[in-house]
Write an enzyme that holds these catalytic residues in place. Structure first.
Site, PDB file in Angstrom:
ATOM      1  N   HIS A 169       0.821  -1.217   0.000  1.00 15.61           N
ATOM      2  CA  HIS A 169       0.000   0.000   0.000  1.00 15.61           C
ATOM      3  C   HIS A 169       0.852   1.263   0.000  1.00 15.61           C
ATOM      4  CE1 HIS A 169      -3.737  -1.876   0.051  1.00 15.61           C
ATOM      5  NE2 HIS A 169      -3.636  -2.426   1.248  1.00 15.61           N
ATOM      6  N   ARG A 226     -13.809   1.030 -15.482  1.00 11.26           N
ATOM      7  CA  ARG A 226     -14.141  -0.247 -14.820  1.00 11.26           C
ATOM      8  C   ARG A 226     -15.266   0.016 -13.816  1.00 11.26           C
ATOM      9  NH1 ARG A 226      -8.157  -1.024 -15.055  1.00 11.26           N
ATOM     10  NH2 ARG A 226      -7.763  -3.085 -15.943  1.00 11.26           N
ATOM     11  N   ARG A 251     -17.439   0.179 -19.430  1.00  6.10           N
ATOM     12  CA  ARG A 251     -17.586  -1.265 -19.496  1.00  6.10           C
ATOM     13  C   ARG A 251     -18.655  -1.712 -18.505  1.00  6.10           C
ATOM     14  NH1 ARG A 251     -12.466  -4.900 -17.999  1.00  6.10           N
ATOM     15  NH2 ARG A 251     -12.952  -4.309 -15.868  1.00  6.10           N
ATOM     16  N   GLU A 263     -10.853 -10.529 -24.740  1.00  3.10           N
ATOM     17  CA  GLU A 263      -9.953 -10.969 -23.677  1.00  3.10           C
ATOM     18  C   GLU A 263      -9.994 -12.480 -23.487  1.00  3.10           C
ATOM     19  OE1 GLU A 263     -10.978  -8.986 -19.975  1.00  3.10           O
ATOM     20  OE2 GLU A 263     -13.110  -8.992 -20.450  1.00  3.10           O
ATOM     21  N   ASN A 294      -4.711  -8.131 -20.132  1.00  2.00           N
ATOM     22  CA  ASN A 294      -4.478  -8.690 -18.789  1.00  2.00           C
ATOM     23  C   ASN A 294      -5.071 -10.087 -18.721  1.00  2.00           C
ATOM     24  OD1 ASN A 294      -3.614  -6.113 -18.389  1.00  2.00           O
ATOM     25  ND2 ASN A 294      -5.330  -5.481 -17.113  1.00  2.00           N
ATOM     26  N   ASP A 295      -6.282 -10.227 -19.237  1.00  2.00           N
ATOM     27  CA  ASP A 295      -6.912 -11.536 -19.253  1.00  2.00           C
ATOM     28  C   ASP A 295      -6.516 -12.351 -20.478  1.00  2.00           C
ATOM     29  OD1 ASP A 295      -8.366 -11.791 -16.861  1.00  2.00           O
ATOM     30  OD2 ASP A 295      -9.835 -10.337 -17.580  1.00  2.00           O
ATOM     31  N   ARG A 301      -3.224 -14.957 -13.641  1.00  2.00           N
ATOM     32  CA  ARG A 301      -2.530 -13.679 -13.522  1.00  2.00           C
ATOM     33  C   ARG A 301      -2.236 -13.285 -12.079  1.00  2.00           C
ATOM     34  NH1 ARG A 301      -7.353  -9.503 -15.602  1.00  2.00           N
ATOM     35  NH2 ARG A 301      -6.684  -7.906 -14.158  1.00  2.00           N
ATOM     36  N   CYS A 358      -7.010  -1.979 -23.820  1.00  2.00           N
ATOM     37  CA  CYS A 358      -7.099  -1.361 -22.496  1.00  2.00           C
ATOM     38  C   CYS A 358      -6.401  -2.188 -21.433  1.00  2.00           C
ATOM     39  CB  CYS A 358      -8.545  -1.099 -22.124  1.00  2.00           C
ATOM     40  SG  CYS A 358      -9.561  -2.584 -22.144  1.00  2.00           S
TER      41      CYS A 358
HETATM   42  C1  PEP Z   1      -8.031  -6.874 -19.190  1.00  2.00           C
HETATM   43  O1  PEP Z   1      -8.402  -8.019 -18.895  1.00  2.00           O
HETATM   44  O2  PEP Z   1      -7.044  -6.650 -19.898  1.00  2.00           O
HETATM   45  C2  PEP Z   1      -8.739  -5.708 -18.674  1.00  2.00           C
HETATM   46  C3  PEP Z   1      -8.443  -4.498 -19.102  1.00  2.00           C
HETATM   47  O3  PEP Z   1      -9.680  -5.889 -17.728  1.00  2.00           O
HETATM   48  P1  PEP Z   1      -9.408  -6.200 -16.191  1.00  2.00           P
HETATM   49  O4  PEP Z   1      -7.962  -5.904 -15.902  1.00  2.00           O
HETATM   50  O5  PEP Z   1     -10.352  -5.316 -15.457  1.00  2.00           O
HETATM   51  O6  PEP Z   1      -9.743  -7.648 -16.108  1.00  2.00           O
HETATM   52 MG    MG Z   2     -10.332  -8.426 -18.015  1.00  2.00          MG
END
Ligand code: PEP
Ligand code: MG
Length: 567
Positions: free
Chosen positions: A186, A293, A329, A428, A451-452, A462, A499
């Site tokens: 943090h 988000r 989203r 994703e 990310n996903d 992840r 994103c």
């Molecule tokens: C992603 O999955 O890349 C994304 C932008 O969404 P989140 O990180 O909220 O899963």
């Molecule tokens: Mg995602």
């Protein structure tokens, strides 16, 4: 000394060592177990009241995300296991309240500290922080207040608790140094969002430094010097000037287009979680929002947000950035983002489970409430709606069908909404990327959620530290999927954005630019450095680079190729 650079920037100044008086908790004779139990419960109440105030202050000064830390602290105070184990210990063993509570929280802390996962380890600090407050209240000891600082200082502490950072007078704090902590602690997160240079994980800095020693620190490299000589001080002063000069230089890129020297223009947008992030977007000249988000509206509370509450949040973002495009989203709950009040059964693989659009298509009341709020807010700016986690054509068509039903409801009720809202989806899940040629016929845009997409393509959780070395954005399979999605989108004449974190990664931007990505959405602080980079790269050259990268078979090969051509 060298620690972990947690927040960039150079700081020079006098040290203030925060000696959180070590608490000595002793076993004592007691009058009655009843009295000890009520002393303990009173201290819990008092701590809750204090924390609620700290949360309010944090909410006002640092936004919802930071205030959520204190929400978590309040939840620790309400944890039935913690409370019951303590009262039981008082009863069974005839202990004084502070001794019993200390024993129980020590057990909790060691359980968290023994976990393999770095993130969970860091949570031990939260429990210690809460426990310290309760103990001080039980023992009538003062709680240190950093809101009153007389001069500019560099704070030196074992760790700065979230309450410390929330209450401190930020005007007077030039930097932080701490014994413990990593990049995800943090303290590090707070320092970055406050834009205060910081180095963490210095092990015994509190032993080595005395208050009023002169300190210099580099928050990027993690270097720290105690009482350096004049020559070193000059060196750091020069570095500070250079850093600030570069930051200033970036300022001159505000209002400038994100365009390559040979004329390829892209959009640099920001990712946000709450309307409180609007300031960061404006300060860093975001050209829009590529990902809002919305789950944060649903989190940190005990019940579903109402349609009106949601409407207010969406309206605020749309209105304050109008006419910039805002991609909102729909609810992406599940996976690592839980909603306790939804009471979803525990699943073996939550990331592959009942989440996001899957949940919304089943629990249509939740989905429709959000869509109504979005449509009503659409008249205040340039709204684009995006569905998360789509893994098949059926899901996309079903989500669109429900959106149309909600529009019809509003028509019937005579409620106004914008008639040209673009509707898009996240890519994703690999299945969506693979049929993106078909999906592209049914949406106005794609936004690639790397990310996903990385975790699903490579089967690497992840959140799992143990296999983190496999979670690599340079994995050729991931890069090929991205290229495929961009090409398929363009064939149908729609724009394609990204994103996921990858969009703001300096090493990745040249490749993405070469692949033809239209929009890059990232944390606001990365926008101006990304613009600087894009303005220095020729699109034609980057096309070649992307082509070469796509012919390579391993992440390692790709990374060394990029190092070779860019360093
Ligand atoms: C992603 O999955 O890349 C994304 C932008 O969404 P989140 O990180 O909220 O899963
Ligand atoms: Mg995602």
């Amino acid at each position: 000394m060298k620690g972990t650079g947690a927040s960039p920037g150079i700081a020079l100044g006098k040290a203030l060592v925060i000696e959180n008086e070590p608490l000595v908790v002793e076993k004592k004779e007691i009058e009655s177990t009843e009295k000890e139990k009520s002393r303990f419960l009173e201290a819990l109440e008092k701590s809750k009241e204090q924390l609620k105030k700290v949360r309010e202050k944090a909410l006002k000064e640092m936004g919802q995300e930071k205030a959520a830390i204190f929400e978590a602290h309040l939840m620790i105070l309400e944890d039935p296991e913690l409370i019951q184990s303590t009262t039981k210990k008082i009863e069974d063993e005839g202990l004084n309240g502070e001794y019993a509570f200390k024993e129980i929280t020590t057990q909790f802390v060691s359980i968290f500290e023994a976990m393999d996962n770095e993130y969970m380890k860091e949570r031990a600090a939260d429990i210690r922080d809460v426990s310290d407050r309760v103990l001080r209240n039980l023992m009538d000891q003062p709680i240190i207040d950093l809101s009153i600082l007389d001069e500019e200082v560099i704070l030196i502490a074992h760790d700065l608790t979230p309450s410390d950072t929330a209450t401190m007078n930020k005007e007077k704090v030039l930097g932080f140094l701490t014994n413990i902590g990593g990049r995800t602690s943090h303290t590090a997160i707070m320092a970055r969002s406050l834009e205060i240079p910081a180095v963490v994980g210095l092990k015994d800095i509190t032993e080595k430094v005395n208050t009023s020693d002169f300190i210099v620190l580099n928050g990027e490299t993690g270097e720290v010097m105690i009482n350096p000589d004049e020559e070193e001080i000059q060196k750091y002063k020069t570095m500070k000037e250079k850093y600030e000069h570069e930051k200033k230089e970036l300022e001159s890129l505000k209002d400038q287009p994100s365009i390559t020297p040979d004329g390829r223009k892209v959009e640099l947008a920001g990712n946000i979680g709450t309307p409180k992030d609007i300031d960061g977007l404006l300060k860093n000249d975001a050209e829009g929002v590529g990902l809002y988000r919305t789950e944060f509206i649903y989190m940190d509370r005990d019940s579903m947000p109402t349609e009106d509450e949601q409407f207010e949040a969406y309206k605020e973002v749309l209105e304050s950035l109008n006419p910039k495009p805002i991609v909102i989203r729909t609810l992406d709950i599940g996976g690592d983002k839980e909603l306790p009040y939804l009471h979803i059964d525990k699943e073996m693989n939550p990331f592959l489970g009942y989440r996001a659009i899957r949940l919304c298509l089943k629990e249509q009341e939740i989905f429709k409430t959000q869509l109504r709020a979005l449509l009503r807010a659409s008249i205040y700016g340039k709204l684009k709606i995006m569905f998360p986690m789509i893994s098949s054509l059926e899901e996309l068509l079903e989500a669109k069908k429900i959106l149309n039903e909600v529009k019809k409801d509003l028509d019937k009720e005579g409620i106004e909404y914008s008639k040209d809202i673009e509707v898009g989806m996240m890519i994703e899940v690999p299945s969506a990327a693979i049929i993106s040629d078909i999906l592209a016929k049914h949406v106005d845009f794609f936004s690639i959620g790397t990310n996903d997409l990385i975790q699903y393509t490579t089967a690497v959780d992840r959140m799992n530290e143990k296999i983190h070395y496999l979670y690599n954005p340079f994995n050729p399979a991931v890069l090929r999927l991205i290229k495929m999605v961009i090409d398929n989108g363009h064939k149908e004449g729609i724009w394609v954005g990204m994103c996921g974190e990858m969009a703001g990664d300096k090493r990745m931007i040249p490749i993405l630019l070469g692949m033809g990505l239209d929009e890059f959405s990232m944390s606001p602080i990365s926008i101006l450095p990304a613009r600087k980079l894009i303005r220095s790269l020729k699109h034609e050259d980057m096309k070649k680079v992307a082509e070469n990268v796509l012919s390579m078979g391993s992440a390692e090969e790709i990374e060394s190729y990029l190092e070779e051509i860019f360093d």
